[in-house]
Scaffold this motif. Structure first.
Motif, short mmCIF file in Angstrom:
data_model
loop_
_atom_site.label_atom_id
_atom_site.label_comp_id
_atom_site.label_asym_id
_atom_site.label_seq_id
_atom_site.Cartn_x
_atom_site.Cartn_y
_atom_site.Cartn_z
N PRO A 88 28.73 58.53 -85.90
CA PRO A 88 29.91 59.30 -86.62
C PRO A 88 30.50 58.46 -87.55
CG PRO A 88 29.71 61.03 -84.90
CD PRO A 88 28.94 59.54 -84.69
N PHE B 72 24.15 66.51 -85.11
CA PHE B 72 25.93 66.67 -86.05
C PHE B 72 25.60 68.73 -85.70
CE2 PHE B 72 28.47 64.25 -88.05
CZ PHE B 72 27.81 62.94 -87.46
N ILE C 113 26.97 70.56 -82.85
CA ILE C 113 27.55 70.09 -82.17
C ILE C 113 28.50 71.60 -83.22
CG2 ILE C 113 30.02 69.18 -82.51
CD1 ILE C 113 28.50 68.58 -80.14
N ILE D 185 31.23 74.39 -82.55
CA ILE D 185 32.01 74.54 -83.36
C ILE D 185 31.92 76.37 -83.83
CG2 ILE D 185 34.02 74.36 -85.21
CD1 ILE D 185 32.38 71.53 -84.45
N MET E 71 32.61 60.02 -78.64
CA MET E 71 31.92 60.66 -79.16
C MET E 71 33.17 61.75 -78.87
SD MET E 71 28.06 60.40 -78.25
CE MET E 71 27.71 58.69 -78.00
N THR E 72 32.90 62.13 -78.01
CA THR E 72 34.00 63.05 -77.82
C THR E 72 35.40 63.62 -78.60
OG1 THR E 72 33.71 62.55 -75.41
CG2 THR E 72 35.56 64.50 -75.28
N GLU F 273 35.58 62.61 -81.66
CA GLU F 273 34.99 63.36 -83.00
C GLU F 273 34.97 64.83 -82.57
OE1 GLU F 273 34.10 62.29 -85.71
OE2 GLU F 273 32.45 63.58 -86.31
N TRP F 274 33.79 65.23 -81.78
CA TRP F 274 33.96 66.44 -81.85
C TRP F 274 35.28 66.99 -81.28
CZ3 TRP F 274 28.70 65.40 -77.58
CH2 TRP F 274 28.20 64.09 -78.63
N GLN F 275 36.23 66.75 -81.27
CA GLN F 275 37.18 67.47 -80.14
C GLN F 275 38.25 67.39 -81.61
OE1 GLN F 275 38.90 65.20 -77.43
NE2 GLN F 275 38.37 66.60 -76.06
N GLU G 206 36.52 67.54 -84.28
CA GLU G 206 35.76 68.62 -85.42
C GLU G 206 36.47 69.72 -85.40
OE1 GLU G 206 34.54 67.49 -88.27
OE2 GLU G 206 33.85 68.81 -88.84
N TYR G 207 36.28 69.84 -84.31
CA TYR G 207 36.83 71.54 -83.44
C TYR G 207 38.66 71.86 -84.36
CZ TYR G 207 33.99 73.61 -79.47
OH TYR G 207 32.88 73.73 -78.77
N TYR H 6 27.68 68.52 -89.81
CA TYR H 6 28.16 69.99 -88.50
C TYR H 6 26.80 70.67 -89.01
CZ TYR H 6 30.61 66.10 -86.09
OH TYR H 6 31.25 65.34 -85.27
#
Lengths: 306, 360
Positions: free
Chosen positions: A284, B210, B213, B217, B251-252, B254-256, B258-259, B358
């Motif tokens: 990303p 992607f 995740i 979400i 990564m964590t 980035e995903w947080q 996105e949440y 995503y």
């Protein structure tokens, strides 16, 4: 002293020049591999699409790349190597080939001088599957000899690189995939030039694809190795991925310890330069900084092995 | 928000884990629990939190009760029934029957993990491969052992070996999903490597992480996402484990982030504006347009100003400035994030980036 570097592809020319070099510096890199091949892409050349970037006057090109020099100096980075546009020769595209060989490559060498680049990777012609290895050798030697005057004038050297070709869906060896052949190229050209104007860029990923032993390759090339393209793949595709991202048990994937030991054996004192630009796309966007830092950490660890 | 964690695999540098935020939710194998718990010192209290256990059902007919109880005392909340090596559901049922009293006593959440069969050549579908079948198994177990604290652990790498539609697989598991085991592979070998490292061409991702995740979400998943990357720890020198852990932390983060995107577009106190009226805008509208439509969109194409796209009016980017600064909620809906970002920065406008990968 061994330094750690990374290619600019993946960051430039998409990002603002200063921002890109700042990112590279902040991640800890000392050196960069300047990818001017991004200005005339290989995919476009294979399909015969030319743009006008290298048709600009030398003055205009120098002015453009001065922004690179300014940014590098500002962030304390030097260029250890450069990659010229490729392919330099495409079968059946004579007009394009003349343009590449007569204009793009010489201008690339001048750009290298402006940026203080000591070694430019210029791909040899790929001709062996149609014309045989000997004719491929002769035509490559003839072309590279023509570049000797400009190399001497600009005080820049050329690195040949180990390449592969694709036959159907299968990857097969290409020019300089055989280390003995690579030695013949470099020694012939340096004998002609009367000085060390030609060297070798060892691409570890390309070696994997044609099942060559990197340690043996390094030992045979020896002092001729002036630049590196460090990356890893799955043995099937030229993925240019992060080292240590393949395999599930110790001993699988590329044997980096063996490569570093071989570089130590031959007294390599250049830059451990990573050619891992796909990681700027595969992870990303928000992770670009930590990906760069990880790559730098890998390089720094490897310097302890050399 | 999901809870990020890491599976402790043999060979991992414990110091790399110790210093990571992922250690707040550490998962260990039951067979190694005794040794690991002994090795944890006072300095690890509150830093390395054992939250999960992994039970190799095919090899461990009976759980080591001391190990399980000690892990629970240390904070373990769930136990994964690793179904690898089981070729029938009956074998799992028998193992659960044999150990359910201990699991109930400890109040552990039992999570049935997906697995595949191997025919000597490649991985094939087995009784634990599909999300809907896992749900049926969980429902059956709940009724059988009179225990509702049973759910699903979805291993993304394992599902990837079958060429599964990972988004659909995750969605199928969602009803009982409590844990994602996050790892990657080439679709052929179960290498349990780091996510995002398997690509084709020049960085095109080969595994649909992607969208996995994205579906988490969209369903407001708040369970665990645990990185089980034993391949990474095996192949990478220990001196570089901290660097690899840092990638997992990235990564964590980035995903947080996105949440928080979903929370942000749902903020009714602000005026939602999307920059870009093209394909990415269309993707946004498909996924979120019904619930969270923008007030208007902006575009640099002057010819589009005043027109509508999917019922939303297109305006000049200057119109953003008419919105009070504290009421702006601007998202770039165009892949040229850097260029448009620079434009907005020059206008003094704060912005975020919609990552359609995503959700498409």
């Amino acid at each position: 002293m061994i330094t750690v570097g990374i290619q600019t592809k993946g960051l430039l020319p998409e990002k603002n020049t200063d921002e890109a070099f700042k990112m590279i510096h902040d991640a800890g890199f000392d050196c960069v591999d300047i990818n001017i091949d991004t200005f005339l892409k290989n995919s476009d050349l294979y399909s015969g699409k030319l743009n006008g970037f290298f048709s600009e006057s030398m003055d205009n090109l120098v002015e453009y790349f001065l922004s690179y020099r300014v940014a590098m100096e500002k962030h304390g980075i030097r260029a250890s190597q450069m990659h010229a546009p490729y392919p330099v020769r495409v079968e059946g595209r004579d007009v394009q080939n003349n343009y590449m060989q007569g204009e793009v490559i010489p201008k690339s060498i001048v750009i290298a001088e402006v940026l203080g680049v000591p070694w430019v990777v210029i791909h040899p012609f790929k001709m062996q599957y149609r014309y045989g290895k000997e004719r491929e050798f002769q035509e490559n030697i003839e072309y590279y000899k023509m570049l000797v005057p400009i190399l001497k004038q600009c005080k820049v050297g050329i690195c040949l690189e180990n390449l592969y070709e694709a036959l159907g869906n299968r990857i097969v060896e290409g020019v300089c995939a055989d280390p003995e052949e690579a030695v013949r190229y470099i020694d012939t050209l340096n004998d002609y030039a009367g000085e060390e104007l030609f060297g070798f860029c060892l691409d570890t990923g390309h070696l994997q694809l044609v099942n060559r032993d990197p340690a043996e390759f390094i030992h045979i090339l020896g002092h001729r190795i002036k630049a590196l393209h460090l990356h890893e793949n799955d043995g099937t595709g030229d993925l240019h991925q992060l080292p240590y991202s393949f395999g599930s048990v110790a001993g699988e994937g590329q044997d980096w310890n063996r490569i570093m030991k071989a570089l130590k054996d031959v007294g390599f004192a250049g830059t451990l330069s990573f050619e891992t630009f796909p990681t700027m796309n595969s992870f990303p966007r928000s992770m670009q900084k930590c990906v760069l830092e990880t790559i730098h950490d890998i390089g720094t660890y490897w310097t302890t092995l050399i | 928000m999901f809870k990020a964690g890491i599976q402790y695999a043999a060979g991992i540098d414990f110091d790399a884990v110790r210093n990571s935020i992922l250690s707040k939710n550490t998962e260990i194998y039951v067979s190694e629990a005794g040794k690991i718990l002994e090795s944890l010192g006072d300095k690890d209290k509150g830093i390395i939190n054992i939250k999960g256990l992994v039970w190799k059902v095919a090899q461990e007919r009976e759980l080591y009760s001391d190990s399980v109880r000690n892990a629970v005392n240390a904070g373990a909340e769930y136990i994964v029934a690793e179904t690898k090596g089981l070729d029938t559901v009956d074998k799992l049922v028998a193992a659960v029957d044999n150990n359910i009293e201990l699991i109930k006593e400890c109040g552990l959440c039992l999570l049935v993990e997906n697995s595949n069969l191997y025919n000597g050549n490649k991985y094939i579908y087995g009784p634990f491969s599909e999300g809907k079948k896992l749900c049926d198994i969980v429902e059956g177990l709940r009724k059988r052992v009179h225990y509702d604290n049973i759910g699903i652990c979805a291993d993304i790498g394992v599902a990837n070996l079958l060429g599964s539609n990972l988004k659909s697989f995750t969605k199928d598991c969602m009803r009982y999903l409590a844990l994602i085991h996050m790892n990657d592979n080439d679709g052929v070998i179960d290498s349990a490597q780091m996510p995002f490292t398997f690509t084709v061409g020049r960085g095109t991702r080969a595994t649909d992480i992607f969208r996995v995740i994205g579906i988490l979400i969209q369903y407001d998943y708040n369970g665990y996402v645990v990185f089980n990357n034993r391949g990474t720890w095996e192949v990478t020198p220990k001196q570089l484990h901290h660097s690899m852990v840092r990638l997992l932390e990235g990564m964590t983060a980035e995903w947080q982030k996105e949440y928080r995107f979903k929370e942000a577009i749902a903020d009714r106190d602000k005026i939602l504006v999307l920059f870009g009226g093209g394909n990415m805008f269309r993707d946004y509208m498909i996924s979120f347009g019904d619930k969270y439509p923008p007030e208007f969109i902006v575009d640099n194409d002057k010819n589009s100003w005043g027109q509508e796209r999917l019922g939303i009016t297109i305006k000049s980017p200057e119109e953003i400035l008419a919105i009070p600064e504290d009421k702006r909620n601007v998202w770039i809906c165009n892949m040229n994030y850097d260029i448009i970002g620079k434009q907005l920065e020059s206008m003094g406008i704060e912005y975020n980036c919609f990552i359609d990968q995503y959700y498409i």
